[in-house]
Design an enzyme around this catalytic site. Structure first.
Site, PDB file in Angstrom:
ATOM      1  N   ASP A  91       0.814  -1.218   0.000  1.00 32.24           N
ATOM      2  CA  ASP A  91       0.000   0.000   0.000  1.00 32.24           C
ATOM      3  C   ASP A  91       0.848   1.269   0.000  1.00 32.24           C
ATOM      4  O   ASP A  91       1.475   1.588   1.009  1.00 32.24           O
ATOM      5  CB  ASP A  91      -0.914  -0.036   1.237  1.00 32.24           C
ATOM      6  CG  ASP A  91      -1.784   1.189   1.363  1.00 32.24           C
ATOM      7  OD1 ASP A  91      -2.089   1.814   0.325  1.00 32.24           O
ATOM      8  OD2 ASP A  91      -2.174   1.521   2.497  1.00 32.24           O
ATOM      9  N   SER A  94      -0.103   4.186   2.832  1.00 28.83           N
ATOM     10  CA  SER A  94       0.131   4.117   4.273  1.00 28.83           C
ATOM     11  C   SER A  94       1.576   3.675   4.489  1.00 28.83           C
ATOM     12  O   SER A  94       2.284   3.348   3.529  1.00 28.83           O
ATOM     13  CB  SER A  94      -0.844   3.146   4.954  1.00 28.83           C
ATOM     14  OG  SER A  94      -0.608   1.808   4.541  1.00 28.83           O
ATOM     15  N   ASN A  96       2.795   1.672   7.569  1.00 28.21           N
ATOM     16  CA  ASN A  96       3.058   0.652   8.582  1.00 28.21           C
ATOM     17  C   ASN A  96       2.878  -0.763   8.048  1.00 28.21           C
ATOM     18  O   ASN A  96       2.084  -1.003   7.147  1.00 28.21           O
ATOM     19  CB  ASN A  96       2.126   0.829   9.782  1.00 28.21           C
ATOM     20  CG  ASN A  96       2.464   2.048  10.603  1.00 28.21           C
ATOM     21  OD1 ASN A  96       2.102   3.158  10.242  1.00 28.21           O
ATOM     22  ND2 ASN A  96       3.163   1.847  11.709  1.00 28.21           N
ATOM     23  N   TRP A  98       1.573  -4.387   9.447  1.00 30.49           N
ATOM     24  CA  TRP A  98       0.911  -5.064  10.566  1.00 30.49           C
ATOM     25  C   TRP A  98       0.228  -6.332  10.062  1.00 30.49           C
ATOM     26  O   TRP A  98      -0.191  -6.416   8.900  1.00 30.49           O
ATOM     27  CB  TRP A  98      -0.090  -4.173  11.289  1.00 30.49           C
ATOM     28  CG  TRP A  98      -1.353  -3.889  10.514  1.00 30.49           C
ATOM     29  CD1 TRP A  98      -1.577  -2.857   9.669  1.00 30.49           C
ATOM     30  CD2 TRP A  98      -2.552  -4.673  10.527  1.00 30.49           C
ATOM     31  NE1 TRP A  98      -2.839  -2.940   9.139  1.00 30.49           N
ATOM     32  CE2 TRP A  98      -3.462  -4.041   9.648  1.00 30.49           C
ATOM     33  CE3 TRP A  98      -2.957  -5.827  11.188  1.00 30.49           C
ATOM     34  CZ2 TRP A  98      -4.748  -4.540   9.409  1.00 30.49           C
ATOM     35  CZ3 TRP A  98      -4.233  -6.327  10.955  1.00 30.49           C
ATOM     36  CH2 TRP A  98      -5.117  -5.688  10.079  1.00 30.49           C
ATOM     37  N   TYR A 134     -10.783   1.927  12.062  1.00 31.57           N
ATOM     38  CA  TYR A 134     -11.569   1.601  10.879  1.00 31.57           C
ATOM     39  C   TYR A 134     -13.046   1.720  11.216  1.00 31.57           C
ATOM     40  O   TYR A 134     -13.411   2.132  12.313  1.00 31.57           O
ATOM     41  CB  TYR A 134     -11.213   0.227  10.307  1.00 31.57           C
ATOM     42  CG  TYR A 134     -11.341  -0.939  11.236  1.00 31.57           C
ATOM     43  CD1 TYR A 134     -10.295  -1.310  12.073  1.00 31.57           C
ATOM     44  CD2 TYR A 134     -12.508  -1.689  11.267  1.00 31.57           C
ATOM     45  CE1 TYR A 134     -10.403  -2.394  12.909  1.00 31.57           C
ATOM     46  CE2 TYR A 134     -12.626  -2.785  12.109  1.00 31.57           C
ATOM     47  CZ  TYR A 134     -11.580  -3.136  12.924  1.00 31.57           C
ATOM     48  OH  TYR A 134     -11.695  -4.209  13.754  1.00 31.57           O
ATOM     49  N   ASP A 274      -1.954   5.900  -5.205  1.00 34.51           N
ATOM     50  CA  ASP A 274      -2.231   5.005  -4.093  1.00 34.51           C
ATOM     51  C   ASP A 274      -2.618   3.612  -4.578  1.00 34.51           C
ATOM     52  O   ASP A 274      -3.716   3.391  -5.074  1.00 34.51           O
ATOM     53  CB  ASP A 274      -3.361   5.595  -3.238  1.00 34.51           C
ATOM     54  CG  ASP A 274      -3.639   4.789  -1.980  1.00 34.51           C
ATOM     55  OD1 ASP A 274      -2.934   3.799  -1.734  1.00 34.51           O
ATOM     56  OD2 ASP A 274      -4.567   5.154  -1.244  1.00 34.51           O
ATOM     57  N   THR A 277      -5.951   1.705  -2.929  1.00 37.63           N
ATOM     58  CA  THR A 277      -7.364   1.912  -3.220  1.00 37.63           C
ATOM     59  C   THR A 277      -7.603   1.559  -4.677  1.00 37.63           C
ATOM     60  O   THR A 277      -6.780   1.830  -5.547  1.00 37.63           O
ATOM     61  CB  THR A 277      -7.819   3.357  -2.918  1.00 37.63           C
ATOM     62  OG1 THR A 277      -9.231   3.452  -3.107  1.00 37.63           O
ATOM     63  CG2 THR A 277      -7.144   4.357  -3.823  1.00 37.63           C
TER      64      THR A 277
END
Length: 385
Positions: A91, A94, A96, A98, A134, A274, A277
């Site tokens: 992505d 963003s 991070n 996780w 979220y 991006d 998305t």
């Protein structure tokens, strides 16, 4: 000796690490097929724009997730020694990394792969926590360090999030386990060093850049490449666009036109490239006008549907970026499913100090090979081969 050094440098410069991406059903498609979309939308007031809210980008422990409802491209990584595999979104919107963990007993964790720190000899725990917002609550978890394997690269001592709670149904139906963020460190939650930054700092890639090719093929061919550019994926020359703000991969768009007339972004606007998305997003008023131009109307599920027979009569929509035109044909911005066709545009209002903000998602990237150049803070674009 000089020739040996030169040859070694050439070999290093040609070393590109590729992660194959697969296209799977999005969260929205899964909900539709299970007859759950209408009920889901009633219970969850999703706001895709919240991923890009400036105030959320500065918070130390949040990274909004609601914009992943339509994402379809995923790749595989592994974490730990011996490696534990996960499907993640690569992505650029963003920063991070996780994944779910064995500490999490939420339904959204139990039906996804979960990382077990006790089974990794290289895991290092921390006392730091992380929270990811979220639609129906938040993912909460802890941060730890371990070796992350990406396309054969062993990224050692990489900080990442291990979820402990994932309430609600949002992540339960998601086709991915976690997220690997590729944006700038400035928007990283809890100040965690992003994966690509860690790779570069350790000298694991030969160039401080990565590139993305998204195939229009339903299942295969897509790839994210670390440390290099493969010219076989595009035609012509790469056109370089300066990054206007080093947080997301944000650039300046000159105008958006149709049939030679400006339909949005008059006088210029900002856009984020991006991969996280699927759709093309912009201010609600501008998107509503575009939906009208292409004859899109809302169905009972809230989707903007278009007559499939009308596609051949629709014009290109042209994004002019840094003086270069990037046309999107109707075959790109109309998404054709087995039973119906939908618009690839989505309205969202994102407050910025520089005016309207657009999101150039997978609808755009499928047409244009994209290079994300951290060394020179620029994005390279060229038509896909």
């Amino acid at each position: 000796m000089k020739w040996l050094l030169l040859l070694s440098l050439v070999a290093l410069s040609e070393c590109i690490y590729k992660v194959p991406l697969v296209k799977k059903k999005s969260l929205r498609q899964n909900l539709i097929e299970n007859g759950l979309l209408e009920d889901f939308l009633k219970k969850n007031s999703l706001n895709p724009a919240s991923k890009y809210f400036p105030q959320e980008a500065t918070m130390l422990s949040t990274q909004p997730l609601v914009n992943y409802m339509d994402t379809e491209y995923f790749g595989t990584i592994s974490i730990g020694t011996p490696p534990q595999e996960f499907t993640v979104i690569f992505d650029t919107g963003s920063s991070n990394l996780w994944v779910p963990s064995v500490y999490c007993s939420s339904p959204a964790c139990t039906n996804h792969k979960r990382f077990n720190p006790q089974k990794s000899s290289t895991y290092k725990a921390t006392s730091q926590t992380v929270s990811i917002a979220y639609g129906t609550g938040s993912m909460t978890g802890i941060l730890g360090y371990d070796t992350v394997q990406v396309a054969g690269i062993a990224d050692t001592n990489q900080i990442f999030g291990l979820s402990q709670t994932e309430p609600g149904s949002f992540l339960y139906y998601c086709p991915f386990d976690g997220i690997l963020g590729l944006a700038y460190p400035d928007i990283s939650s809890s100040g965690a060093t992003p994966v690509f930054d860690n790779m570069w700092n350790q000298g694991l890639v030969s160039q401080d850049l990565f590139s993305v090719y998204l195939s229009s093929n339903d299942q295969s061919g897509s790839v994210v490449m670390f440390g290099g550019i493969d010219s076989s994926y595009y035609t012509g020359n790469l056109n370089w666009v300066p990054v206007s703000s080093e947080g997301y991969w944000q650039i300046t768009v000159d105008s958006i036109t149709m049939n030679g007339e400006t339909i949005a972004c008059s006088g210029g606007c900002q856009a984020i490239v991006d991969t996280g998305t699927s759709l093309l997003s912009g201010p609600s008023n501008a998107i509503a006008s575009i939906q009208g131009y292409i004859g899109a109307s809302q169905d009972s599920n809230g989707q903007m549907v278009v007559s499939c027979s009308a596609i051949s009569n629709l014009p290109d929509i042209v994004f002019t970026i840094n003086g270069v035109q990037y046309p999107l044909p109707p075959s790109a911005y109309i998404l054709q499913n087995q039973q119906y066709c939908t618009s690839g545009f989505q309205g969202m209002n994102i407050p910025t100090s520089s005016g309207e903000l657009w999101i150039l998602g997978d609808v755009f990237i499928r047409q244009y090979f994209a290079v994300f150049d951290r060394a020179n803070n620029q994005v390279g674009l060229a038509p896909v081969a």
